[in-house]
Scaffold this motif. Structure first.
Motif, PDB file in Angstrom:
ATOM      1  N   GLY A   1      13.089   3.259   0.179  1.00 20.48           N
ATOM      2  CA  GLY A   1      11.751   2.693   0.153  1.00 20.48           C
ATOM      3  C   GLY A   1      10.691   3.764   0.186  1.00 20.48           C
ATOM      4  N   PRO A   2       9.443   3.368   0.394  1.00 16.66           N
ATOM      5  CA  PRO A   2       8.330   4.315   0.256  1.00 16.66           C
ATOM      6  C   PRO A   2       8.102   5.223   1.464  1.00 16.66           C
ATOM      7  CG  PRO A   2       7.491   2.145   0.782  1.00 16.66           C
ATOM      8  CD  PRO A   2       8.977   1.992   0.600  1.00 16.66           C
TER       9      PRO A   2
ATOM     10  N   VAL B   1       4.862  10.227   5.337  1.00 20.33           N
ATOM     11  CA  VAL B   1       5.261  10.214   6.743  1.00 20.33           C
ATOM     12  C   VAL B   1       4.501   9.088   7.448  1.00 20.33           C
ATOM     13  CG1 VAL B   1       5.399  11.532   8.892  1.00 20.33           C
ATOM     14  CG2 VAL B   1       5.655  12.695   6.685  1.00 20.33           C
ATOM     15  N   LEU B   2       5.219   8.108   7.934  1.00 20.96           N
ATOM     16  CA  LEU B   2       4.602   7.012   8.674  1.00 20.96           C
ATOM     17  C   LEU B   2       4.396   7.429  10.117  1.00 20.96           C
ATOM     18  CD1 LEU B   2       3.756   3.968   8.806  1.00 20.96           C
ATOM     19  CD2 LEU B   2       6.113   3.503   9.535  1.00 20.96           C
TER      20      LEU B   2
ATOM     21  N   PRO C   1      13.668  -3.343   1.561  1.00 18.36           N
ATOM     22  CA  PRO C   1      15.070  -3.279   1.125  1.00 18.36           C
ATOM     23  C   PRO C   1      16.017  -3.659   2.266  1.00 18.36           C
ATOM     24  CG  PRO C   1      13.870  -1.273   0.531  1.00 18.36           C
ATOM     25  CD  PRO C   1      12.998  -2.041   1.473  1.00 18.36           C
ATOM     26  N   VAL C   2      17.031  -4.438   1.927  1.00 18.74           N
ATOM     27  CA  VAL C   2      18.078  -4.802   2.882  1.00 18.74           C
ATOM     28  C   VAL C   2      19.280  -3.917   2.600  1.00 18.74           C
ATOM     29  CG1 VAL C   2      19.549  -6.662   3.746  1.00 18.74           C
ATOM     30  CG2 VAL C   2      17.227  -7.164   2.950  1.00 18.74           C
ATOM     31  N   THR C   3      19.793  -3.241   3.629  1.00 15.47           N
ATOM     32  CA  THR C   3      20.880  -2.290   3.440  1.00 15.47           C
ATOM     33  C   THR C   3      22.239  -2.951   3.687  1.00 15.47           C
ATOM     34  OG1 THR C   3      20.902  -1.555   5.743  1.00 15.47           O
ATOM     35  CG2 THR C   3      19.342  -0.468   4.248  1.00 15.47           C
ATOM     36  N   ASP C   4      23.280  -2.246   3.275  1.00 17.24           N
ATOM     37  CA  ASP C   4      24.634  -2.716   3.561  1.00 17.24           C
ATOM     38  C   ASP C   4      24.858  -2.815   5.070  1.00 17.24           C
ATOM     39  OD1 ASP C   4      25.178  -2.839   0.870  1.00 17.24           O
ATOM     40  OD2 ASP C   4      26.216  -0.903   0.797  1.00 17.24           O
TER      41      ASP C   4
ATOM     42  N   ALA D   1       0.833  -1.207   0.000  1.00 20.43           N
ATOM     43  CA  ALA D   1       0.000   0.000   0.000  1.00 20.43           C
ATOM     44  C   ALA D   1       0.865   1.253   0.000  1.00 20.43           C
ATOM     45  CB  ALA D   1      -0.935  -0.009   1.215  1.00 20.43           C
ATOM     46  N   LEU D   2       1.972   1.228   0.742  1.00 16.57           N
ATOM     47  CA  LEU D   2       2.896   2.360   0.734  1.00 16.57           C
ATOM     48  C   LEU D   2       3.539   2.528  -0.643  1.00 16.57           C
ATOM     49  CD1 LEU D   2       4.548   1.779   4.215  1.00 16.57           C
ATOM     50  CD2 LEU D   2       3.038   3.681   3.598  1.00 16.57           C
TER      51      LEU D   2
END
Length: 365
Positions: A64-65, A48-49, A173-176, A34-35
């Motif tokens: 990400g969103p 803004v979450l 997303p998976v970050t470094d 949905a985002l």
């Protein structure tokens, strides 16, 4: 062809969007599509979450969103306070939120009895979201129906403001930094890794620990390094799995942040888990999963796609202690009271053989 029904027209001149979703990990994973739909429909707007402290930590420096997290104070029906959290006032929060001048405010937090008044008080030009029978209306609203898949529920809600679905698959997303934390804690694998998560906040969703132990033993024999993950509150069940396995496994209780857990799961070949937040996190970072589901939760939370995921279903509907049929609770015209005070597992009828078969199918394909 549209993924869902046609969305409403978009709201013009939208610069800032508030989205209320302040509950647990799995709940947040379900709202990611949905985002994404909001981001696609309003690419220039700031999203803004309105969430909990852990959302702010997870979304720090993550693509990400979500552009920013505004932490909502603890309040009935919104969220409970976390340990060590400073006191904060809903009145002060709303004053600060109204100063943000939101153009849209979305309630993606449940039926709305408590959350709709909060969203309405943000002062947005347009409010939209879900509404159960006991909830006040928003400017645009959709009836809250319990037995609907969570992902689809929230996609329908954002469609009210002209944001059609772009995907039905949650992706985080998976970050470094996530991967680096996992590597620091776990080291580099000497064998391919799998992870088991035997806990769940609701004990009715817990498959027996000794069967997780048998899964661990089998996968270790198959040549995999087996991690057993859990929260500090799940230490006992992790210990039971380790003892039942009878082979070297690696318990990980409280050793990783949520981002580190995402990095850990992203490096696994498979995650086997009860229906709980970490299972949905694993799927969202792209790892194949075998999940153990009660039939009601299969309807609302199981992965929508089956190429990389195998939800194994328990069809138990009667309490294993008192025999009450626990399905009629939201169906007042059906016999039975639909509820009981017991919290014994409803998923013990899921056979070990089915879980192992599904795990090996995904691992050896």
């Amino acid at each position: 062809m549209a993924l869902l029904e046609e969305a409403a027209e978009r709201v013009p001149e939208v610069a800032r969007i508030a989205v209320l979703r302040a509950n647990a990990l799995g709940d947040f994973i379900f709202v990611l599509p949905a985002l994404e739909a909001l981001r696609a429909a309003y690419p220039q707007a700031e999203i803004v979450l309105l969430g909990a402290p852990w959302h702010a930590q997870l979304w720090r420096d993550r693509p990400g969103p979500v552009d920013r997290v505004l932490v909502v104070p603890p309040a009935p029906g919104i969220r409970t306070a976390t340990a060590g959290e400073p006191e904060s006032s809903v009145v002060d929060f709303l004053a600060a939120a109204r100063a943000e001048r939101f153009d849209l405010a979305l309630q993606l937090h449940g039926g709305g009895a408590n959350s709709n008044p909060l969203v309405a008080a943000l002062g947005a030009r347009v409010t939209a979201g879900l509404r159960a029978e006991d909830a006040p209306p928003l400017d645009r609203w959709l009836r809250y129906v319990y037995y609907q898949h969570e992902v689809i529920r929230y996609l329908e809600a954002v469609a009210l403001v002209g944001a059609p679905a772009t995907t039905v698959t949650p992706a985080l997303p998976v970050t470094d930094a996530d991967r680096a934390e996992a590597r620091t804690v776990l080291g580099d694998p000497e064998r391919p890794r799998v992870a088991l998560h035997p806990g769940a906040t609701d004990t009715r969703r817990r498959w027996p620990a000794d069967r997780f132990g048998q899964v661990a033993r089998t996968l270790h024999t198959d040549g995999y390094e087996v991690l057993v993950t859990g929260t500090p509150a799940e230490q006992d069940v992790v210990d039971q799995v380790v003892a039942a396995a009878g082979v070297p496994v690696r318990p990980q209780v409280g050793t990783l942040s949520l981002g580190g857990l995402a990095g850990c799961y992203a490096g696994c070949e498979l995650v086997v888990s009860n229906d709980t937040g970490p299972l949905h996190l694993a799927a969202a970072v792209g790892t194949p999963t075998v999940g153990i589901f009660w039939v009601g939760n299969l309807i609302t939370t199981a992965p929508v796609l089956r190429g990389r995921h195998r939800p194994i279903t328990s069809w138990t509907v009667h309490c294993p202690v008192c025999g009450v049929d626990c399905t009629p609770g939201i169906y007042p015209h059906r016999p039975g009271d639909g509820d009981c005070p017991h919290r014994d597992s409803f998923v013990t009828d899921v056979p070990l053989a089915e879980v192992l078969e599904a795990a090996r199918e995904l691992l050896f394909r």
